[in-house]
Motif scaffolding. Sequence first.
Motif, PDB file in Angstrom:
ATOM      1  N   PHE A  40      45.566   7.877   6.333  1.00  0.00           N
ATOM      2  CA  PHE A  40      44.491   6.896   6.497  1.00  0.00           C
ATOM      3  C   PHE A  40      44.339   6.030   5.258  1.00  0.00           C
ATOM      4  O   PHE A  40      44.120   4.813   5.360  1.00  0.00           O
ATOM      5  CB  PHE A  40      43.165   7.582   6.803  1.00  0.00           C
ATOM      6  N   ILE A  41      44.431   6.629   4.076  1.00  0.00           N
ATOM      7  CA  ILE A  41      44.322   5.851   2.838  1.00  0.00           C
ATOM      8  C   ILE A  41      45.437   4.808   2.778  1.00  0.00           C
ATOM      9  O   ILE A  41      45.210   3.647   2.419  1.00  0.00           O
ATOM     10  CB  ILE A  41      44.365   6.770   1.605  1.00  0.00           C
ATOM     11  N   LEU A  42      46.660   5.224   3.141  1.00  0.00           N
ATOM     12  CA  LEU A  42      47.780   4.282   3.164  1.00  0.00           C
ATOM     13  C   LEU A  42      47.514   3.163   4.171  1.00  0.00           C
ATOM     14  O   LEU A  42      47.762   1.983   3.895  1.00  0.00           O
ATOM     15  CB  LEU A  42      49.070   5.010   3.507  1.00  0.00           C
ATOM     16  N   LEU A  43      47.002   3.542   5.360  1.00  0.00           N
ATOM     17  CA  LEU A  43      46.682   2.545   6.387  1.00  0.00           C
ATOM     18  C   LEU A  43      45.617   1.583   5.888  1.00  0.00           C
ATOM     19  O   LEU A  43      45.726   0.368   6.093  1.00  0.00           O
ATOM     20  CB  LEU A  43      46.196   3.244   7.656  1.00  0.00           C
ATOM     21  N   LEU A  44      44.593   2.118   5.234  1.00  0.00           N
ATOM     22  CA  LEU A  44      43.505   1.272   4.739  1.00  0.00           C
ATOM     23  C   LEU A  44      44.022   0.256   3.724  1.00  0.00           C
ATOM     24  O   LEU A  44      43.637  -0.926   3.762  1.00  0.00           O
ATOM     25  CB  LEU A  44      42.417   2.142   4.106  1.00  0.00           C
ATOM     26  N   LEU A  45      44.897   0.679   2.835  1.00  0.00           N
ATOM     27  CA  LEU A  45      45.463  -0.221   1.836  1.00  0.00           C
ATOM     28  C   LEU A  45      46.314  -1.308   2.517  1.00  0.00           C
ATOM     29  O   LEU A  45      46.248  -2.486   2.150  1.00  0.00           O
ATOM     30  CB  LEU A  45      46.311   0.559   0.826  1.00  0.00           C
ATOM     31  N   ILE A  46      47.109  -0.893   3.500  1.00  0.00           N
ATOM     32  CA  ILE A  46      47.936  -1.861   4.240  1.00  0.00           C
ATOM     33  C   ILE A  46      47.050  -2.859   4.978  1.00  0.00           C
ATOM     34  O   ILE A  46      47.303  -4.067   4.962  1.00  0.00           O
ATOM     35  CB  ILE A  46      48.851  -1.129   5.237  1.00  0.00           C
ATOM     36  N   ALA A  47      46.006  -2.345   5.627  1.00  0.00           N
ATOM     37  CA  ALA A  47      45.116  -3.204   6.409  1.00  0.00           C
ATOM     38  C   ALA A  47      44.388  -4.208   5.526  1.00  0.00           C
ATOM     39  O   ALA A  47      44.265  -5.388   5.874  1.00  0.00           O
ATOM     40  CB  ALA A  47      44.115  -2.349   7.178  1.00  0.00           C
ATOM     41  N   LEU A  48      43.905  -3.758   4.371  1.00  0.00           N
ATOM     42  CA  LEU A  48      43.120  -4.639   3.508  1.00  0.00           C
ATOM     43  C   LEU A  48      43.965  -5.676   2.785  1.00  0.00           C
ATOM     44  O   LEU A  48      43.549  -6.827   2.621  1.00  0.00           O
ATOM     45  CB  LEU A  48      42.338  -3.797   2.483  1.00  0.00           C
ATOM     46  N   PHE A  49      45.160  -5.278   2.352  1.00  0.00           N
ATOM     47  CA  PHE A  49      45.941  -6.162   1.482  1.00  0.00           C
ATOM     48  C   PHE A  49      47.124  -6.845   2.168  1.00  0.00           C
ATOM     49  O   PHE A  49      47.621  -7.861   1.671  1.00  0.00           O
ATOM     50  CB  PHE A  49      46.435  -5.371   0.268  1.00  0.00           C
ATOM     51  N   LEU A  50      47.595  -6.305   3.289  1.00  0.00           N
ATOM     52  CA  LEU A  50      48.753  -6.891   3.953  1.00  0.00           C
ATOM     53  C   LEU A  50      48.437  -7.477   5.325  1.00  0.00           C
ATOM     54  O   LEU A  50      48.990  -8.517   5.699  1.00  0.00           O
ATOM     55  CB  LEU A  50      49.875  -5.850   4.095  1.00  0.00           C
ATOM     56  N   LEU A  51      47.561  -6.824   6.080  1.00  0.00           N
ATOM     57  CA  LEU A  51      47.267  -7.299   7.434  1.00  0.00           C
ATOM     58  C   LEU A  51      46.729  -8.731   7.468  1.00  0.00           C
ATOM     59  O   LEU A  51      47.024  -9.472   8.426  1.00  0.00           O
ATOM     60  CB  LEU A  51      46.300  -6.343   8.132  1.00  0.00           C
ATOM     61  N   PRO A  52      45.960  -9.183   6.450  1.00  0.00           N
ATOM     62  CA  PRO A  52      45.537 -10.586   6.455  1.00  0.00           C
ATOM     63  C   PRO A  52      46.695 -11.582   6.447  1.00  0.00           C
ATOM     64  O   PRO A  52      46.504 -12.742   6.827  1.00  0.00           O
ATOM     65  CB  PRO A  52      44.701 -10.697   5.161  1.00  0.00           C
ATOM     66  N   LEU A  53      47.898 -11.151   6.050  1.00  0.00           N
ATOM     67  CA  LEU A  53      49.058 -12.039   6.139  1.00  0.00           C
ATOM     68  C   LEU A  53      49.373 -12.350   7.600  1.00  0.00           C
ATOM     69  O   LEU A  53      49.732 -13.479   7.946  1.00  0.00           O
ATOM     70  CB  LEU A  53      50.269 -11.393   5.465  1.00  0.00           C
ATOM     71  N   GLN A  54      49.227 -11.335   8.450  1.00  0.00           N
ATOM     72  CA  GLN A  54      49.479 -11.532   9.880  1.00  0.00           C
ATOM     73  C   GLN A  54      48.418 -12.436  10.504  1.00  0.00           C
ATOM     74  O   GLN A  54      48.748 -13.399  11.214  1.00  0.00           O
ATOM     75  CB  GLN A  54      49.491 -10.185  10.604  1.00  0.00           C
ATOM     76  N   THR A  55      47.152 -12.153  10.232  1.00  0.00           N
ATOM     77  CA  THR A  55      46.085 -12.958  10.827  1.00  0.00           C
ATOM     78  C   THR A  55      46.093 -14.380  10.268  1.00  0.00           C
ATOM     79  O   THR A  55      45.833 -15.338  10.999  1.00  0.00           O
ATOM     80  CB  THR A  55      44.713 -12.301  10.591  1.00  0.00           C
ATOM     81  N   SER A  56      46.403 -14.513   8.977  1.00  0.00           N
ATOM     82  CA  SER A  56      46.461 -15.847   8.380  1.00  0.00           C
ATOM     83  C   SER A  56      47.607 -16.659   8.958  1.00  0.00           C
ATOM     84  O   SER A  56      47.476 -17.873   9.172  1.00  0.00           O
ATOM     85  CB  SER A  56      46.622 -15.742   6.857  1.00  0.00           C
ATOM     86  N   PHE A  57      48.737 -16.004   9.230  1.00  0.00           N
ATOM     87  CA  PHE A  57      49.843 -16.716   9.862  1.00  0.00           C
ATOM     88  C   PHE A  57      49.400 -17.332  11.182  1.00  0.00           C
ATOM     89  O   PHE A  57      49.659 -18.511  11.458  1.00  0.00           O
ATOM     90  CB  PHE A  57      51.019 -15.775  10.108  1.00  0.00           C
ATOM     91  N   GLU A  58      48.732 -16.557  12.011  1.00  0.00           N
ATOM     92  CA  GLU A  58      48.301 -17.061  13.313  1.00  0.00           C
ATOM     93  C   GLU A  58      47.287 -18.187  13.161  1.00  0.00           C
ATOM     94  O   GLU A  58      47.324 -19.177  13.909  1.00  0.00           O
ATOM     95  CB  GLU A  58      47.732 -15.916  14.151  1.00  0.00           C
ATOM     96  N   GLU A  59      46.381 -18.057  12.200  1.00  0.00           N
ATOM     97  CA  GLU A  59      45.390 -19.114  12.001  1.00  0.00           C
ATOM     98  C   GLU A  59      46.023 -20.384  11.466  1.00  0.00           C
ATOM     99  O   GLU A  59      45.738 -21.484  11.938  1.00  0.00           O
ATOM    100  CB  GLU A  59      44.276 -18.625  11.059  1.00  0.00           C
ATOM    101  N   TYR A  60      46.899 -20.253  10.470  1.00  0.00           N
ATOM    102  CA  TYR A  60      47.536 -21.449   9.916  1.00  0.00           C
ATOM    103  C   TYR A  60      48.478 -22.106  10.923  1.00  0.00           C
ATOM    104  O   TYR A  60      48.667 -23.330  10.889  1.00  0.00           O
ATOM    105  CB  TYR A  60      48.286 -21.101   8.630  1.00  0.00           C
ATOM    106  N   LEU A  61      49.054 -21.324  11.815  1.00  0.00           N
ATOM    107  CA  LEU A  61      49.927 -21.902  12.828  1.00  0.00           C
ATOM    108  C   LEU A  61      49.128 -22.644  13.894  1.00  0.00           C
ATOM    109  O   LEU A  61      49.423 -23.808  14.205  1.00  0.00           O
ATOM    110  CB  LEU A  61      50.776 -20.814  13.486  1.00  0.00           C
ATOM    111  N   PHE A  62      48.101 -21.993  14.449  1.00  0.00           N
ATOM    112  CA  PHE A  62      47.375 -22.569  15.580  1.00  0.00           C
ATOM    113  C   PHE A  62      46.214 -23.464  15.162  1.00  0.00           C
ATOM    114  O   PHE A  62      46.128 -24.621  15.586  1.00  0.00           O
ATOM    115  CB  PHE A  62      46.874 -21.455  16.507  1.00  0.00           C
ATOM    116  N   ARG A  63      45.287 -22.941  14.358  1.00  0.00           N
ATOM    117  CA  ARG A  63      44.128 -23.732  13.961  1.00  0.00           C
ATOM    118  C   ARG A  63      44.448 -24.678  12.807  1.00  0.00           C
ATOM    119  O   ARG A  63      43.662 -25.575  12.511  1.00  0.00           O
ATOM    120  CB  ARG A  63      42.970 -22.810  13.570  1.00  0.00           C
ATOM    121  N   GLY A  64      45.598 -24.510  12.177  1.00  0.00           N
ATOM    122  CA  GLY A  64      45.985 -25.386  11.083  1.00  0.00           C
ATOM    123  C   GLY A  64      47.093 -26.342  11.456  1.00  0.00           C
ATOM    124  O   GLY A  64      46.851 -27.497  11.801  1.00  0.00           O
TER     125      GLY A  64
END
Length: 316
Positions: free
Chosen positions: A144-168
Amino acid sequence: MYIAQAFKIKHNWWRYLVGLFIVFIGWQTIGVVPLMVVAFFEAGDLQTFLKASTDSFMSLGINSNLFLVLIIFSFAMGLAGIWFSNRFLHEQKFSKLTTSRAKVDWSRIWFSFFLVIIINAILFAISYVTEPEIYQLNFKLVPFILLLLIALFLLPLQTSFEEYLFRGYLMQGIGVIVKNKWVPLLITSVIFGLLHGLNPEVEKLGYIIMVYYIGTGFLLGIMTLMDEGMELALGFHAANNILAAVLVTTSWSALQTDAIFIDTSEPTAGLTVIVPMLIQYPIFLLILAKKYKWSGWKDKLFGKVQPENIVIEDNQ
């Protein structure tokens, strides 16, 4: 305004077409190489590897946290493709793909982020109190600690990609081509939803879930147009996916993680569609509209995009 400022840059239609090709190469070609390599070694032989699709690679025995990192890497390469296209094809600062403000407003990102966390946490608490039998505790400290670190620091790369592609990128590109706002809002929202149609949730819940995906696209697009920038959408999307990754997982969703709980209920699309569309999203928009004093809804969502009073650097 957010879309109209794209008139200042090199905005020919062919540049956006080439840019999308670059993004695709980064996202779906370069980005998937590490996943393919790991999957091949986990499969042990070429025949087993070829029988497995991307969605079923986890069944080969890939660790869920490693699998999540590999998936995020592909989105990170797509995001790099957007940055490259924006910088060298259009000669635009990345901040101007993000917002019409002089600089990115991080307070907006954080407000949207924590608002989503609070609202979703309350909805989960209500569900847990009323139906505790459907949730199975799955907490394992180290994973879970590993997942939390991945979610907080890496997962925003995935969500940001989708936002910059579609809404940007697409919002600005389509907007300066058709010179209005409702067409890019419609197109980006529908394509956003259709791409999520490849998720395994669609097979499990049926095509009615597409209403949720497309509706989410409209929500994020409305936020971007009304606020003249992507900050609120970036915060919303990041918080939504982070919470989905670390709080509750299922055996049939696209994102299977070492979350705190496993939802063991038989999935139905009813509440999954109704609650966000009729309750959660309107409340969210009302809160944002009041806080940021949104006005001129008709013009901001359906008005024309005009290049008046803007120096056009390239119109060839």
